[in-house]
Design an enzyme around this catalytic site. Structure first.
Site, PDB file in Angstrom:
ATOM      1  N   HIS A 109      29.148  49.936  30.889  1.00 47.06           N
ATOM      2  CA  HIS A 109      30.398  49.214  30.634  1.00 47.06           C
ATOM      3  C   HIS A 109      30.328  47.798  31.192  1.00 47.06           C
ATOM      4  O   HIS A 109      29.427  47.447  31.944  1.00 47.06           O
ATOM      5  CB  HIS A 109      31.594  49.976  31.215  1.00 47.06           C
ATOM      6  CG  HIS A 109      31.507  50.222  32.699  1.00 47.06           C
ATOM      7  ND1 HIS A 109      30.792  51.260  33.243  1.00 47.06           N
ATOM      8  CD2 HIS A 109      32.067  49.563  33.744  1.00 47.06           C
ATOM      9  CE1 HIS A 109      30.904  51.243  34.550  1.00 47.06           C
ATOM     10  NE2 HIS A 109      31.668  50.209  34.891  1.00 47.06           N
ATOM     11  N   GLU A 163      27.563  53.607  39.301  1.00 49.21           N
ATOM     12  CA  GLU A 163      27.940  52.356  38.631  1.00 49.21           C
ATOM     13  C   GLU A 163      26.852  52.085  37.603  1.00 49.21           C
ATOM     14  O   GLU A 163      25.656  52.213  37.914  1.00 49.21           O
ATOM     15  CB  GLU A 163      28.011  51.188  39.618  1.00 49.21           C
ATOM     16  CG  GLU A 163      29.241  51.180  40.478  1.00 49.21           C
ATOM     17  CD  GLU A 163      30.495  50.737  39.748  1.00 49.21           C
ATOM     18  OE1 GLU A 163      30.509  50.715  38.507  1.00 49.21           O
ATOM     19  OE2 GLU A 163      31.473  50.416  40.425  1.00 49.21           O
ATOM     20  N   HIS A 193      36.374  44.595  36.376  1.00 49.08           N
ATOM     21  CA  HIS A 193      36.115  44.842  34.958  1.00 49.08           C
ATOM     22  C   HIS A 193      37.065  44.004  34.104  1.00 49.08           C
ATOM     23  O   HIS A 193      38.277  44.109  34.282  1.00 49.08           O
ATOM     24  CB  HIS A 193      36.360  46.316  34.642  1.00 49.08           C
ATOM     25  CG  HIS A 193      35.585  47.247  35.509  1.00 49.08           C
ATOM     26  ND1 HIS A 193      36.099  47.763  36.675  1.00 49.08           N
ATOM     27  CD2 HIS A 193      34.339  47.732  35.389  1.00 49.08           C
ATOM     28  CE1 HIS A 193      35.188  48.540  37.235  1.00 49.08           C
ATOM     29  NE2 HIS A 193      34.108  48.540  36.475  1.00 49.08           N
ATOM     30  N   HIS A 220      34.050  56.178  36.064  1.00 50.03           N
ATOM     31  CA  HIS A 220      33.115  56.270  37.191  1.00 50.03           C
ATOM     32  C   HIS A 220      32.976  57.708  37.678  1.00 50.03           C
ATOM     33  O   HIS A 220      33.895  58.269  38.251  1.00 50.03           O
ATOM     34  CB  HIS A 220      33.578  55.364  38.335  1.00 50.03           C
ATOM     35  CG  HIS A 220      33.585  53.928  37.959  1.00 50.03           C
ATOM     36  ND1 HIS A 220      34.752  53.252  37.675  1.00 50.03           N
ATOM     37  CD2 HIS A 220      32.583  53.035  37.802  1.00 50.03           C
ATOM     38  CE1 HIS A 220      34.453  52.004  37.365  1.00 50.03           C
ATOM     39  NE2 HIS A 220      33.148  51.849  37.428  1.00 50.03           N
ATOM     40  N   GLU A 222      43.635  41.235  44.341  1.00 52.42           N
ATOM     41  CA  GLU A 222      42.974  41.803  45.516  1.00 52.42           C
ATOM     42  C   GLU A 222      43.147  40.953  46.769  1.00 52.42           C
ATOM     43  O   GLU A 222      43.222  41.489  47.865  1.00 52.42           O
ATOM     44  CB  GLU A 222      41.476  41.975  45.255  1.00 52.42           C
ATOM     45  CG  GLU A 222      41.159  43.055  44.265  1.00 52.42           C
ATOM     46  CD  GLU A 222      39.666  43.300  44.116  1.00 52.42           C
ATOM     47  OE1 GLU A 222      38.881  42.849  44.989  1.00 52.42           O
ATOM     48  OE2 GLU A 222      39.285  43.931  43.131  1.00 52.42           O
ATOM     49  N   CYS A 226      34.792  41.810  42.604  1.00 51.75           N
ATOM     50  CA  CYS A 226      34.113  42.421  41.461  1.00 51.75           C
ATOM     51  C   CYS A 226      35.182  43.165  40.671  1.00 51.75           C
ATOM     52  O   CYS A 226      36.236  43.485  41.208  1.00 51.75           O
ATOM     53  CB  CYS A 226      33.059  43.441  41.854  1.00 51.75           C
ATOM     54  SG  CYS A 226      32.386  43.421  43.471  1.00 51.75           S
ATOM     55  N   GLU A 237      26.511  49.077  34.842  1.00 51.07           N
ATOM     56  CA  GLU A 237      27.266  47.932  34.345  1.00 51.07           C
ATOM     57  C   GLU A 237      26.411  46.796  33.808  1.00 51.07           C
ATOM     58  O   GLU A 237      25.358  46.490  34.359  1.00 51.07           O
ATOM     59  CB  GLU A 237      28.144  47.373  35.486  1.00 51.07           C
ATOM     60  CG  GLU A 237      29.138  48.384  35.992  1.00 51.07           C
ATOM     61  CD  GLU A 237      30.023  47.865  37.111  1.00 51.07           C
ATOM     62  OE1 GLU A 237      31.131  48.409  37.247  1.00 51.07           O
ATOM     63  OE2 GLU A 237      29.629  46.925  37.829  1.00 51.07           O
ATOM     64  N   TRP A 267      24.489  46.148  44.605  1.00 49.84           N
ATOM     65  CA  TRP A 267      24.527  45.034  43.647  1.00 49.84           C
ATOM     66  C   TRP A 267      24.627  43.702  44.383  1.00 49.84           C
ATOM     67  O   TRP A 267      24.015  42.734  43.977  1.00 49.84           O
ATOM     68  CB  TRP A 267      25.645  45.205  42.626  1.00 49.84           C
ATOM     69  CG  TRP A 267      27.040  45.171  43.173  1.00 49.84           C
ATOM     70  CD1 TRP A 267      27.795  44.062  43.424  1.00 49.84           C
ATOM     71  CD2 TRP A 267      27.830  46.288  43.556  1.00 49.84           C
ATOM     72  NE1 TRP A 267      29.022  44.429  43.942  1.00 49.84           N
ATOM     73  CE2 TRP A 267      29.075  45.791  44.030  1.00 49.84           C
ATOM     74  CE3 TRP A 267      27.628  47.670  43.538  1.00 49.84           C
ATOM     75  CZ2 TRP A 267      30.088  46.620  44.479  1.00 49.84           C
ATOM     76  CZ3 TRP A 267      28.645  48.490  43.982  1.00 49.84           C
ATOM     77  CH2 TRP A 267      29.856  47.966  44.451  1.00 49.84           C
ATOM     78  N   TYR A 315      22.936  46.391  36.146  1.00 48.85           N
ATOM     79  CA  TYR A 315      22.439  47.281  37.188  1.00 48.85           C
ATOM     80  C   TYR A 315      23.012  48.682  37.052  1.00 48.85           C
ATOM     81  O   TYR A 315      23.999  48.925  36.365  1.00 48.85           O
ATOM     82  CB  TYR A 315      22.755  46.724  38.584  1.00 48.85           C
ATOM     83  CG  TYR A 315      24.185  46.940  39.006  1.00 48.85           C
ATOM     84  CD1 TYR A 315      24.520  47.969  39.875  1.00 48.85           C
ATOM     85  CD2 TYR A 315      25.208  46.140  38.509  1.00 48.85           C
ATOM     86  CE1 TYR A 315      25.838  48.181  40.236  1.00 48.85           C
ATOM     87  CE2 TYR A 315      26.516  46.351  38.874  1.00 48.85           C
ATOM     88  CZ  TYR A 315      26.826  47.380  39.744  1.00 48.85           C
ATOM     89  OH  TYR A 315      28.122  47.598  40.092  1.00 48.85           O
TER      90      TYR A 315
END
Length: 182
Positions: free
Chosen positions: A35, A116, A72, A28, A90, A70, A118, A164, A107
């Protein structure tokens, strides 16, 4: 002393095919490569959506309100497992009844010079447990009726929500997957 391996981010081509990995700290920036990612909207048993405010120290979009979780998926990790992993890390929660909502979502967004970029399938589901956020990840959380969530996004707090999340919420409504806000 324990050494923690850097989280690997899966880089993809325009078709979403994996083409390699990079450690998260190298992904980032102003020229963020495309990604894999995911977004999940998790609801309490009473139908309210759990929204979170990103911690102020996050590299991307710090302090902004967004969907429940959110992140990865790692190399070889499917989205459901990644969502469960991140919800646990989290928020101290478990995930149930996960289903795809916007499987082809993609987006690009920029904030304070960090981009971002992704391929980011979006999921709906439920959470079980009581939120116990990791303060390095989540600054605040709230449970909101969908209409109150959307009203806050579009009216009074537009700039406080991740781009997003605002776009995904509109698309989720347009797909008829939740009641439309009035």
């Amino acid at each position: 002393m324990t050494v923690t391996a850097a989280e690997l981010i899966v880089l993809v081509d325009d078709d979403g095919t994996p083409i390699g990995t990079l450690p998260k700290p190298l992904v980032h920036h102003g020229e963020t490569p495309l990604h894999r990612a995911f977004s999940a909207y998790l609801f309490a048993d009473d139908g309210r959506l759990l929204v979170t405010r990103r911690a102020e120290d996050k590299q991307t979009f710090p302090g902004m309100w967004t969907n429940t979780v959110c992140g990865h998926p790692g190399p070889g990790e499917d989205d459901g497992a990644a969502i469960a992993r991140r919800a646990g890390q989290e928020l101290g929660l478990r995930v149930a009844d996960l289903r795809p909502a916007l499987p082809g979502y993609r987006y690009r967004a920029e904030f304070r010079g960090v981009v971002e970029n992704e391929v980011c399938p979006v999921y709906l589901g439920r959470f079980t447990g009581t939120p116990d956020p990791d303060p390095r990840e989540v600054g605040e959380w709230e449970l909101l009726e969908w209409t109150a969530f959307r009203r806050r996004q579009e009216d009074s707090e537009r700039d406080e929500w991740s781009p997003w999340c605002r776009e995904q919420a509109r698309l989720i409504e347009q797909a008829g997957l939740v009641p439309r806000s009035r």
